[in-house]
Design a protein around this motif. Sequence first.
Motif, PDB file in Angstrom:
ATOM      1  N   PHE A 489      -9.224   1.329  54.435  1.00  0.00           N
ATOM      2  CA  PHE A 489     -10.198   1.632  55.473  1.00  0.00           C
ATOM      3  C   PHE A 489      -9.558   1.482  56.845  1.00  0.00           C
ATOM      4  CE2 PHE A 489     -14.093   2.019  57.541  1.00  0.00           C
ATOM      5  CZ  PHE A 489     -14.303   0.952  58.393  1.00  0.00           C
ATOM      6  N   TRP A 500      -6.603  11.085  67.512  1.00  0.00           N
ATOM      7  CA  TRP A 500      -7.369  11.226  68.757  1.00  0.00           C
ATOM      8  C   TRP A 500      -6.431  11.165  69.958  1.00  0.00           C
ATOM      9  CZ3 TRP A 500      -8.021   6.954  72.156  1.00  0.00           C
ATOM     10  CH2 TRP A 500      -8.855   7.229  73.238  1.00  0.00           C
TER      11      TRP A 500
ATOM     12  N   PRO B 117     -17.731  -8.497  55.115  1.00  0.00           N
ATOM     13  CA  PRO B 117     -19.124  -8.377  55.551  1.00  0.00           C
ATOM     14  C   PRO B 117     -19.397  -6.988  56.109  1.00  0.00           C
ATOM     15  CG  PRO B 117     -17.887  -9.756  57.051  1.00  0.00           C
ATOM     16  CD  PRO B 117     -17.001  -9.501  55.888  1.00  0.00           C
ATOM     17  N   TRP B 119     -21.285  -5.993  58.505  1.00  0.00           N
ATOM     18  CA  TRP B 119     -21.371  -5.783  59.943  1.00  0.00           C
ATOM     19  C   TRP B 119     -20.017  -5.422  60.521  1.00  0.00           C
ATOM     20  CZ3 TRP B 119     -18.134  -8.902  62.574  1.00  0.00           C
ATOM     21  CH2 TRP B 119     -17.823 -10.151  62.032  1.00  0.00           C
ATOM     22  N   LEU B 120     -18.964  -5.934  59.906  1.00  0.00           N
ATOM     23  CA  LEU B 120     -17.639  -5.611  60.416  1.00  0.00           C
ATOM     24  C   LEU B 120     -17.336  -4.139  60.223  1.00  0.00           C
ATOM     25  CD1 LEU B 120     -15.021  -6.691  61.562  1.00  0.00           C
ATOM     26  CD2 LEU B 120     -14.209  -6.952  59.255  1.00  0.00           C
ATOM     27  N   ILE B 121     -17.662  -3.636  59.048  1.00  0.00           N
ATOM     28  CA  ILE B 121     -17.355  -2.240  58.763  1.00  0.00           C
ATOM     29  C   ILE B 121     -18.167  -1.331  59.671  1.00  0.00           C
ATOM     30  CG2 ILE B 121     -17.409  -0.480  56.997  1.00  0.00           C
ATOM     31  CD1 ILE B 121     -17.012  -2.662  54.957  1.00  0.00           C
ATOM     32  N   LEU B 123     -19.445  -2.082  62.521  1.00  0.00           N
ATOM     33  CA  LEU B 123     -18.978  -2.255  63.899  1.00  0.00           C
ATOM     34  C   LEU B 123     -17.739  -1.425  64.161  1.00  0.00           C
ATOM     35  CD1 LEU B 123     -19.323  -3.844  66.514  1.00  0.00           C
ATOM     36  CD2 LEU B 123     -17.758  -5.523  65.601  1.00  0.00           C
ATOM     37  N   VAL B 124     -16.798  -1.466  63.208  1.00  0.00           N
ATOM     38  CA  VAL B 124     -15.563  -0.697  63.414  1.00  0.00           C
ATOM     39  C   VAL B 124     -15.881   0.791  63.510  1.00  0.00           C
ATOM     40  CG1 VAL B 124     -13.394  -0.045  62.334  1.00  0.00           C
ATOM     41  CG2 VAL B 124     -14.089  -2.398  62.344  1.00  0.00           C
ATOM     42  N   MET B 125     -16.789   1.260  62.643  1.00  0.00           N
ATOM     43  CA  MET B 125     -17.119   2.682  62.676  1.00  0.00           C
ATOM     44  C   MET B 125     -17.747   3.065  64.009  1.00  0.00           C
ATOM     45  SD  MET B 125     -16.519   4.001  59.584  1.00  0.00           S
ATOM     46  CE  MET B 125     -17.678   5.268  59.198  1.00  0.00           C
ATOM     47  N   LEU B 127     -17.472   1.515  66.879  1.00  0.00           N
ATOM     48  CA  LEU B 127     -16.478   1.415  67.955  1.00  0.00           C
ATOM     49  C   LEU B 127     -15.580   2.627  67.997  1.00  0.00           C
ATOM     50  CD1 LEU B 127     -15.210  -2.248  67.987  1.00  0.00           C
ATOM     51  CD2 LEU B 127     -16.386  -1.025  69.779  1.00  0.00           C
ATOM     52  N   ILE B 128     -15.154   3.072  66.816  1.00  0.00           N
ATOM     53  CA  ILE B 128     -14.277   4.242  66.809  1.00  0.00           C
ATOM     54  C   ILE B 128     -15.041   5.477  67.273  1.00  0.00           C
ATOM     55  CG2 ILE B 128     -12.918   5.757  65.338  1.00  0.00           C
ATOM     56  CD1 ILE B 128     -11.963   3.468  63.866  1.00  0.00           C
ATOM     57  N   ILE B 130     -17.390   5.511  69.526  1.00  0.00           N
ATOM     58  CA  ILE B 130     -17.437   5.431  70.992  1.00  0.00           C
ATOM     59  C   ILE B 130     -16.091   5.821  71.577  1.00  0.00           C
ATOM     60  CG2 ILE B 130     -17.775   3.892  72.936  1.00  0.00           C
ATOM     61  CD1 ILE B 130     -19.635   2.299  71.351  1.00  0.00           C
ATOM     62  N   LEU B 131     -15.025   5.371  70.930  1.00  0.00           N
ATOM     63  CA  LEU B 131     -13.696   5.686  71.422  1.00  0.00           C
ATOM     64  C   LEU B 131     -13.452   7.189  71.419  1.00  0.00           C
ATOM     65  CD1 LEU B 131     -11.217   4.040  72.207  1.00  0.00           C
ATOM     66  CD2 LEU B 131     -10.392   4.346  69.908  1.00  0.00           C
ATOM     67  N   LEU B 281     -17.051   9.203  59.821  1.00  0.00           N
ATOM     68  CA  LEU B 281     -16.697   8.996  61.223  1.00  0.00           C
ATOM     69  C   LEU B 281     -17.099  10.185  62.073  1.00  0.00           C
ATOM     70  CD1 LEU B 281     -13.190   7.377  61.384  1.00  0.00           C
ATOM     71  CD2 LEU B 281     -15.257   6.625  62.496  1.00  0.00           C
TER      72      LEU B 281
ATOM     73  N   MET C   5     -11.361   1.141  77.125  1.00  0.00           N
ATOM     74  CA  MET C   5     -12.157   1.088  75.911  1.00  0.00           C
ATOM     75  C   MET C   5     -11.295   0.766  74.718  1.00  0.00           C
ATOM     76  SD  MET C   5     -15.105   3.788  76.307  1.00  0.00           S
ATOM     77  CE  MET C   5     -16.168   2.575  75.641  1.00  0.00           C
ATOM     78  N   ALA C   9     -11.830  -2.296  72.259  1.00  0.00           N
ATOM     79  CA  ALA C   9     -12.020  -2.164  70.824  1.00  0.00           C
ATOM     80  C   ALA C   9     -11.015  -3.017  70.061  1.00  0.00           C
ATOM     81  CB  ALA C   9     -11.888  -0.691  70.414  1.00  0.00           C
ATOM     82  N   LEU C  13     -11.864  -6.137  67.652  1.00  0.00           N
ATOM     83  CA  LEU C  13     -11.499  -6.027  66.252  1.00  0.00           C
ATOM     84  C   LEU C  13     -10.658  -7.215  65.825  1.00  0.00           C
ATOM     85  CD1 LEU C  13     -11.734  -4.065  63.932  1.00  0.00           C
ATOM     86  CD2 LEU C  13      -9.655  -3.001  64.675  1.00  0.00           C
TER      87      LEU C  13
END
Lengths: 555, 366, 413
Positions: A489, A500, B117, B119-121, B123-125, B127-128, B130-131, B281, C5, C9, C13
Amino acid sequence: MKHLRNPCHFKKLSAQIPAASLANTKENLNALNQLTTESNAIAEELNQISQQLMSPGLGEANYKNIRVFSTADQNFGFITSILGKSIGLITGKYDILEGKAQAGVAYIESITNQELVSHQILEPLLKGKADVNTTFDTILTLIQAKFIAVPNVKTTNRMEQVIENLLIGNTALFINGINTALIIDSRKIEKRSLEKPDNEGTVLSSLEAFIEDIEINCSMIIKRLPIPNLHFELFSVGILSKTKVKLIWIEGIANAGIVAEARRRIQKIDIDTVDGIGILSELIEDTPLSIFPKFQQTQRPDLVAKALANGQFAVLCNNSPFAFLAPIAFWDNFKSMDDYAELTITACYLRLGRIIAYAFSVIISPLYLAFVTYNQIIVPQSLAVTIAAGREGVPFPSGVELLLMTFGMTIIREAALRIPGSVGYFIGTLAAIVIGQAAVAAGYVSASIIIVVAISEISSFAVATTRITYTSRLINYSFIILAGFLGMFGLICGIVIIFWHLSSLESFGVPYLYPFIPFDLEGMKDTFIRMRLSVLKKRLRILAPFNRVRIGNDK
Amino acid sequence: MLENVKITREQTIFLILIGALGNIVYTHTWIDPDTDRAAWVASLAGILLVIPFAVWILYLGKHQPGGTIFDILESGLGKIPCAVVSILYILINIALAVTILNMFTELIKTFFLIYTPRWLIILVMVLISILLLSNGIKVLARTVEILTVIGLLNFFFSFIFAFPNYIHPEYVIPIFDTSLLEFIKGTLFLSGTASECLLLLMVIVRFIPDPGKHYMWVVIGLAACSVIFSLAILVIIAMLSPELATRIAFGAVNAAKIIKVGEFIRGLEVFIFGTYQFIALGKTTFYLYCSWTAAKKMFNNWKPGIQLFLLAVMIFVPSLWLNSYNKAYNWAVLLGYIVLPFSIFVLLLASISIMLIKKRTGSTLK
Amino acid sequence: MNTRMLLLACTMLISLVLPGCWDYAEYEDFVQIIGMGMDYNNETQEITLTILYQPTEGKSSSQPSSATKSGGQQITHSATDKTFIGAATRLQEVVHKKLFYGYVKTVVISEEAAKYNMMDAIDLFDRSPSIHSSAYLAITSGKAADVIKTIDPYQTISSAEKIHDLIYFAPNTGLAYVVTINTFKEMLAIGGWEATVPHIIAIAAKSQKEETKSSIHEQLMLNEERTGAHRVSGLAAFKGDKFVGWLDEKESRGFSWITGKKIQYYTVSEPSSVGGTDEILYYAVTDSNNKINVQMENVTPVIYVDVKATAVLRKFSRDKSSEFLSLEEISIAEQKLADHIRSDVDAALNKGQKELQSDIFGFGFAVFRESPPLWKNEYEAKWTDIFPDIPVHVTIDVSIPNTGTNIKRLLIK
């Protein structure tokens, strides 16, 4: 323009206010103009005076407007006061043209061709005879036309130019009584002979490489593209180093907007010294923080000629054996001149091999880490037993092991690069094989890690330019960390972020992944594969928008 | 965000492709009791049925070049109806994002990262996502183009290994074993879930150069999507048999698990997982982008950064609260029945707006 | 703006993840289970779960690999409990590392478990992604624990791998075919097709009768071992999810012929009462095909099975009439092989249709493929009743394209 018919009538202003009549206004305007001009002149004088009074920074302000003096002694005295006594200035006074005039000659010994000075400047002057009816005024033109056997002669009446040219290696000739000096080209530059390119080895292409002298470099390009459309533009960059920088493009093929952008960026440079093409490129490229190379730095003139024919532009810098090519795409890092010298199918195979090797080098160690620590289910069972057996007794977790070994490889490579002489080769081999083996035997690392790291490191060198090797190492580290925390992942998230970033990069206005994204079918014929030359008919749309056809066109 | 950016033909095609594939990759099993073996034909027909609506959107976009559907609504009907429609639109997008994030997180947690957990997964999705949005539509379109290409290549190369041992033609032929009515029911449901691309197209239409002339791009995109998706379902049915294919939770990942090439490759689900991650994503980014565009329009570009952050939080918190694959699945099925009618409703409103604008000014807006 | 950003991130992380990686698991933290066995005791209603794994401690690359030989290749533990999961938990109590089921190659199920408790295991395997559903299934007539703990002292592979290879190479004998958990599920789920699973027997070595070294603690048996060998001997037939009977060797071969499984083995023509072994012809079968057609005659479906076999002749009878193998002789050879195949097929049909009354051949599925509405509306409900009486016509077509390296006999002069 149509006049608006206004329904309401205006009365003449001057009827109300006599001072507003036209004649009065004109008079006042003239007076204002005169006043402005006078004050401009006063301001300029004040400027000059203030500059002369300013402390000597580089000494430029001091003699900016000083004219050539009328006697040779005065000139020599002035030059010595500016340049100092130990620069090696040679001066001499002679009676030339059978006593018709007295001349003074000055040059700097180390950078001037003394033979040329004595045989082609002094000898004809000393032996020559002037016409009876030459006057003093025309003596300079006479000397220039008849007696000096050097083609490149200029005149000047400013000491600043005299000193500049002396520092380049030219000779200054003063005539007593005339406030003009002759500048004669007599440079002698030490340069090395043409050699093979060090870092861009090929098997079947030409083996010439650039050297440090910009004129010889330009000659190598001109001989490959002997057309009048090949344009050069000269800049002088760097306050202390005054490096000669030339921008080269083919007029009519290169995108004029891109060339204008390049010109603008070079003119904006403000720095003290320019050591070589490296510093120059950092100052003119977009997004200098990105780890991907947005320009190509090459030692090969044939590559430069090919790039110019494609519509790219080149920048050459004096004292640097590298040329700067832009705009490039990501895929240009995998193209080598050998591709065009080999058979078509061989070239396809080699190019695909390079791209796959690069992808491997970036992804194989994080993939190994993800498989061994998070997604064990995909590993074949026999391999699983071997890996498990290899890991018994190893004190570090897999992620730490991998990072240590990758970093260790970097250290070994840097060391092997700098150890002098034959010891360097020995150390490199020793380190790679023996130390790796010993580490496995001692139980510090497991054997599979060594193989993975070795494959990753070696594949990263299988590309055409070396700058992208460091990119792959940096991406490799970040992927290892991501894979170590979140398995596949994390790795895929890393891949998305890298893509990107690649999509957002532009090199002088050309998208970095062009011609793959945005898609250009003609360009794709020479990106991942190299199709045969009769099919590569057109240039890329962004690089050469108005002259796309390569073959079948008389131009 | 630059207003004069135009996206190219290939980018439009891939954007539409990703736009239609979203929740459908998880909820396509809903129609299996109805269509049984003919699920792949239903998906082929279903996604093709969305084409007329997509062309309708482009035709509407022709009247207001450089504007989204919401611009049309605003100029035609006024601010209040547009705001109401925008709020509904944002809510639907957020709901779709919540369901797909949940289903994808459960995919990871079932197969790969079991103890991490959730929430981590999520959150990462987020965040990416937004990026990916921080650089403008041009970079986003390019990124999505390349990721889609790689995802599709990855998917089909992995399934190449399924030939010939694991593909059983007797699971595919005969194709039809249900009645026509049930088949049509299934097709309509799939059209509904695939019309997520209409939601995306409502916002993207302002970046398409000359939308009236280039409707073929959208047609090609949707046709390609229908072919690719129905091929994927065909392969799953051929590998797993239709009876087992109706039970699986995660489509192609289950199917890829059984591929075995000698002793070396024992299941390619890890690579198919990559494609699913790209889809998740991409879709999350697009839902966020669509909501953000509608919100920016509603609040007149007031501090867009804060709006983006708020929307991201609005996606993040309900995802955590939902916390279940089965609940997300049911929601996604429900949304599948809602999206198409909602889109048709919006398009009707937009057409009425265009007619009103024409009547008011006597000519189309320029 | 975007660098900010990105930094944000990354910081988030890393700061969130650094406290611990939840799913991080090194290879030395778990044991790789490669074989499982399931027994069932119908009186006490208890399941016995047997696991088999290979130890990796003490193996490092500096030691020669020949140091690990007899007896050190596998470790077998068994646990008994009311449920599968309970037994697995008991096993985790004794094994010092985490049990990792991802590499399971073979699952052996005993006859009794197959009769009463198959779905328990199959549902578990189906739903949990950690057990790979490409593991091979096998049914054994004794106890599964015995099969798993049998090890061949002169071979360095574990019993699970041995069984796995035996089944994989079963086309060499024509007796069985690969049934993975996934295939089994398909056969269960598809209407009109009953499941068959290879039958494995473990044979104990003669000298060591019942000498099993093991430690017993409550309901756990640890470190079991028994020397012996394994054998594939036919198929087990199911009806629904219940085991109903065995197909012996002849019947298994017939089943393989009917269903078109890959067969590459040596066979002989039928021994006849007259003439000795001279009359027996040897064949090497290279290919087999089948085609199942369904035709509706009156109201009953009639099954037509076409079996095609390709074989090459390896030995022919010593008839002194001619040296050249004429076309007639070849067709006689083909006929003899066809007769042999027919006897196999008849035996299989007899067992499957008449005795076991279970449609293991997939004839119902063929009816479905012929006409899905007919199957769904009429036959699906009553197929188990009418199946034993469905007429089946089998035609066998053998072709012998070549006779080996010689076309003339060896004449002894």
